[in-house]
Design a protein around this motif. Structure first.
Motif, PDB file in Angstrom:
ATOM      1  N   GLN A 195       2.314   1.752  -3.437  1.00  0.00           N
ATOM      2  CA  GLN A 195       1.309   2.259  -4.369  1.00  0.00           C
ATOM      3  C   GLN A 195       1.065   3.741  -4.140  1.00  0.00           C
ATOM      4  OE1 GLN A 195       0.146   0.634  -6.927  1.00  0.00           O
ATOM      5  NE2 GLN A 195      -1.066   2.355  -7.595  1.00  0.00           N
ATOM      6  N   ARG A 196       1.018   4.169  -2.870  1.00  0.00           N
ATOM      7  CA  ARG A 196       0.828   5.587  -2.581  1.00  0.00           C
ATOM      8  C   ARG A 196       1.996   6.402  -3.123  1.00  0.00           C
ATOM      9  NH1 ARG A 196       0.576   4.548   2.846  1.00  0.00           N
ATOM     10  NH2 ARG A 196      -1.141   3.149   3.155  1.00  0.00           N
ATOM     11  N   GLY A 197       3.180   5.850  -3.083  1.00  0.00           N
ATOM     12  CA  GLY A 197       4.359   6.547  -3.592  1.00  0.00           C
ATOM     13  C   GLY A 197       4.359   6.663  -5.101  1.00  0.00           C
ATOM     14  N   ARG A 198       3.720   5.736  -5.777  1.00  0.00           N
ATOM     15  CA  ARG A 198       3.674   5.750  -7.242  1.00  0.00           C
ATOM     16  C   ARG A 198       2.617   6.692  -7.787  1.00  0.00           C
ATOM     17  NH1 ARG A 198       3.794  -0.682  -7.848  1.00  0.00           N
ATOM     18  NH2 ARG A 198       6.007  -0.991  -7.529  1.00  0.00           N
ATOM     19  N   GLU A 199       1.561   6.926  -7.026  1.00  0.00           N
ATOM     20  CA  GLU A 199       0.468   7.768  -7.511  1.00  0.00           C
ATOM     21  C   GLU A 199       0.907   9.223  -7.513  1.00  0.00           C
ATOM     22  OE1 GLU A 199      -2.824   6.953  -4.962  1.00  0.00           O
ATOM     23  OE2 GLU A 199      -3.166   4.986  -5.828  1.00  0.00           O
ATOM     24  N   ASP A 240       0.641  13.170  -7.116  1.00  0.00           N
ATOM     25  CA  ASP A 240      -0.120  14.027  -6.211  1.00  0.00           C
ATOM     26  C   ASP A 240      -0.723  15.168  -7.024  1.00  0.00           C
ATOM     27  OD1 ASP A 240      -1.231  15.193  -4.029  1.00  0.00           O
ATOM     28  OD2 ASP A 240       0.646  16.031  -3.265  1.00  0.00           O
ATOM     29  N   LYS A 287       0.836  -1.206   0.000  1.00  0.00           N
ATOM     30  CA  LYS A 287       0.000   0.000   0.000  1.00  0.00           C
ATOM     31  C   LYS A 287       0.869   1.254   0.000  1.00  0.00           C
ATOM     32  CE  LYS A 287      -4.288  -1.569   2.083  1.00  0.00           C
ATOM     33  NZ  LYS A 287      -5.225  -1.366   3.200  1.00  0.00           N
ATOM     34  N   ALA A 288       1.926   1.250   0.789  1.00  0.00           N
ATOM     35  CA  ALA A 288       2.832   2.395   0.840  1.00  0.00           C
ATOM     36  C   ALA A 288       3.521   2.587  -0.511  1.00  0.00           C
ATOM     37  CB  ALA A 288       3.869   2.199   1.936  1.00  0.00           C
TER      38      ALA A 288
END
Length: 52
Positions: free
Chosen positions: A36-40, A42, A33-34
């Motif tokens: 994936q959040r880094g890949r999205e 902002d 999850k972390a």
């Protein structure tokens, strides 16, 4: 195949193994999850494209 022997108590290692697997799965999921959040990207900070 392995046959159960009468008089043999259930192994405690099975419960320990299950607990370790649960903990590993939870850690792996949190890590993914972390990641994936880094890949999205902002999009809320600043738009990268100008709209004309």
């Amino acid at each position: 195949m392995k046959e159960k022997q009468p008089g043999k108590k259930p192994d405690k290692n099975a419960a320990d193994r299950e607990d370790r697997l649960k903990a590993a799965l939870k850690a792996n999921l949190a890590r993914r999850k972390a990641q994936q959040r880094g890949r999205e990207p902002d999009n809320s900070a600043s738009p990268s494209e100008d709209k004309d």
